[in-house]
Design an enzyme around this catalytic site. Structure first.
Site, PDB file in Angstrom:
ATOM      1  N   SER A 364      72.173  -1.320 111.703  1.00  0.00           N
ATOM      2  CA  SER A 364      73.499  -1.234 112.311  1.00  0.00           C
ATOM      3  C   SER A 364      74.049   0.143 111.982  1.00  0.00           C
ATOM      4  O   SER A 364      74.273   0.469 110.822  1.00  0.00           O
ATOM      5  CB  SER A 364      74.433  -2.323 111.760  1.00  0.00           C
ATOM      6  OG  SER A 364      75.740  -2.163 112.267  1.00  0.00           O
ATOM      7  N   ARG A 365      74.260   0.954 113.009  1.00  0.00           N
ATOM      8  CA  ARG A 365      74.669   2.339 112.799  1.00  0.00           C
ATOM      9  C   ARG A 365      76.156   2.471 112.519  1.00  0.00           C
ATOM     10  O   ARG A 365      76.640   3.579 112.302  1.00  0.00           O
ATOM     11  CB  ARG A 365      74.280   3.179 114.016  1.00  0.00           C
ATOM     12  CG  ARG A 365      72.780   3.152 114.299  1.00  0.00           C
ATOM     13  CD  ARG A 365      72.389   4.119 115.398  1.00  0.00           C
ATOM     14  NE  ARG A 365      70.969   3.975 115.724  1.00  0.00           N
ATOM     15  CZ  ARG A 365      70.499   3.265 116.722  1.00  0.00           C
ATOM     16  NH1 ARG A 365      71.339   2.634 117.522  1.00  0.00           N
ATOM     17  NH2 ARG A 365      69.203   3.177 116.949  1.00  0.00           N
ATOM     18  N   VAL A 366      76.890   1.364 112.565  1.00  0.00           N
ATOM     19  CA  VAL A 366      78.324   1.403 112.321  1.00  0.00           C
ATOM     20  C   VAL A 366      78.718   0.464 111.194  1.00  0.00           C
ATOM     21  O   VAL A 366      79.666   0.714 110.457  1.00  0.00           O
ATOM     22  CB  VAL A 366      79.103   1.024 113.606  1.00  0.00           C
ATOM     23  CG1 VAL A 366      80.604   1.085 113.380  1.00  0.00           C
ATOM     24  CG2 VAL A 366      78.721   1.939 114.755  1.00  0.00           C
TER      25      VAL A 366
END
Length: 492
Positions: A364-366
């Site tokens: 998950s890049r966020v």
């Protein structure tokens, strides 16, 4: 007109005087050929892209291809009653769908027509299915968490409101179940849930609806269904229609979560329509704009700025892989568009590890910035510990007796894996997830046999409700000691 003329004659004369007798034009074309839900139409030179066209029999479609001589029209109704030579009329309108609170708790098709037998939908607002995505200035940072109730997701790949997280995996590996569990977990949140089924079997859609009705808050859900037997046009517009319905709540300052199940079938429908309308094929016979249709769809998911009301729209699109091939055309496109992916592994699924999330390939890049602080502190180095355990487990299969430190890591890792197992439609509350992670990191589960870990997890919610924060860890330690005494540990 004589004064003694009858009253009805005088009324008719008044009506005729009020009518404006001026020339009127209508855009009329002719069906040249019809096959597989696509009609080729001549005579409509002024039709706009995606304009709704109406056939003389009452059927509708939308203009998808604008060639100088022929218009490629994708039908939104059954094509059985449309024949070559039929008249076609332009409407000057694009495809619109009803939006608003009247849709909550309903099952509809992509045009907003009810499918649940609960009567008509009295929507006060209609919006086009194609709407521009919010600009950069209109967006805000993704900082608020989305609690999915799935332990492995919330602890390792946390989602944020306004994020786009792809769920990808082979056929029958639990993709839809994971997404439905995320919707069910919103029963106690302020998020509106939208589930869009594209090209799915009727039985699969029925199971999803039953799960939402039985375990979730269906009164705050909208289900959009374009089944595999429906016209290709309905399947093509379904994700865009669902996104428009969700944007209504986002633009009001509310929060919405949309699941699109799935975009692989939507891409196949787009390829079918493109080939039938004689567009040039590209890689794997997909047209060149297959990336663009999904990019413009998913870009509409966003967290709006305070000036725009502060609402959010979170998207969980689903994609299917073939034999775990993440480098295939459509999965690669979607991974590049979204803010991370949750990869489900078929081997883990068949081993009984459910949800079958591949920790190494998922990201998950966020989420790290949106994860609840208490859960982030409780999880600590969980992902690193679990990754090291998976590597050590592979090496120890070659034989040899590991030393004490390695044995401790293997013991801890096996308990982490068992703690991350979860039954379907049983979401965890945030407090339960925090307590479970604190117990794992404190080593309370290390003394348990693997078969006792599910018992510990099942007894956890009651203890969390009963105990205060000061006495919680002591109560969990007592529970672990009791379960360890009931069944002595065996070498794992």
């Amino acid at each position: 007109m004589p004064h003694d003329a009858p009253h009805w004659v005088r009324s008719t004369q008044d009506v005729l005087k009020s009518v404006s007798l001026v020339p009127r034009t209508s855009h009329k074309g002719r069906v040249e050929e019809i096959s597989d839900g696509v009609a080729m139409i001549s005579g409509l030179r002024d039709v706009a892209l995606d304009e709704v066209l109406r056939f003389e029999g009452g059927q509708t479609g939308f203009a998808r291809v604008l060639d100088p001589d022929l218009i490629g029209c994708v039908l939104l109704d059954a094509a059985t009653e449309v024949q070559a030579g039929d008249a076609v009329f332009g409407t000057g309108e694009v495809v619109n769908v009803p939006t608003g609170d009247a849709l909550l708790g309903r099952v509809v098709d992509p045009l907003g027509r009810p499918l649940d037998g609960k009567g008509p939908i009295n929507a006060t607002m209609h919006l086009p299915i194609e709407r521009p995505a919010p600009s950069i200035i209109e967006r805000d940072l993704v900082t608020e968490p989305v609690q999915t109730g799935v332990v492995v997701v919330d602890t390792l790949f946390a989602l944020g409101r306004g994020q786009r997280e792809l769920i990808v995996g082979d056929h029958s590996t639990g993709k839809t179940t994971l997404a439905i569990d995320a919707l069910i977990a919103q029963a106690h949140s302020d998020m509106i849930c939208i589930y869009v089924a594209v090209g799915q079997k009727t039985s699969s859609v029925r199971r999803a609806i039953d799960a939402l009705e039985r375990h979730g808050d269906f009164a705050r859900c909208i289900v959009v269904v374009a089944g595999s037997s429906e016209a290709p046009g309905l399947q093509w517009i379904a994700p865009y229609a669902g996104m428009t319905m969700a944007e209504h709540f986002r633009d009001k300052g509310q929060h919405a979560l949309i699941v699109i199940d799935d975009l692989s079938k939507h891409a196949a429908t787009h390829r079918e329509i493109a080939l039938l309308t004689r567009q040039s094929p590209g890689r794997e016979a997909y047209p060149g704009d297959v990336f663009y249709i999904h990019a413009r769809l998913l870009e509409r998911a966003a967290k709006l700025s305070k000036a725009r009301g502060g609402g959010s729209l979170t998207a969980l699109p689903i994609a299917e892989t073939d034999s775990g091939n993440l480098s295939a055309y459509i999965p690669t496109n979607l991974i590049s568009i979204t803010d991370g992916q949750i990869v489900l592994d078929a081997a883990l699924f068949h081993q009984g590890q459910k949800p079958a999330v591949d920790v190494g390939l998922s990201v998950s890049r966020v989420g790290g910035k949106t994860q609840a602080p208490a859960l982030r502190n409780a999880a600590g180095t969980l992902r690193l510990d679990y990754a090291q355990f998976l590597e050590l487990e592979v090496f120890t299969r070659f034989g040899g007796v590991p030393d004490g430190r390695v044995r401790a890591q293997l013991t801890r890792g096996a308990r982490i894996r068992e703690a991350l197992r979860q039954s379907q439609h049983m979401p965890f509350r945030l407090d339960d997830e925090v307590s479970l992670m604190r117990a794992v990191q404190a080593g309370l589960l290390d003394i348990l046999p693997l078969v006792a870990v599910p018992k510990f997890r099942a007894a956890l919610p009651e203890i969390v409700v009963r105990e205060t924060d000061k006495t919680l860890m002591d109560a969990l330690a007592n529970l672990a000691a009791t379960l360890a005494d009931d069944k002595p540990d065996t070498p794992q």
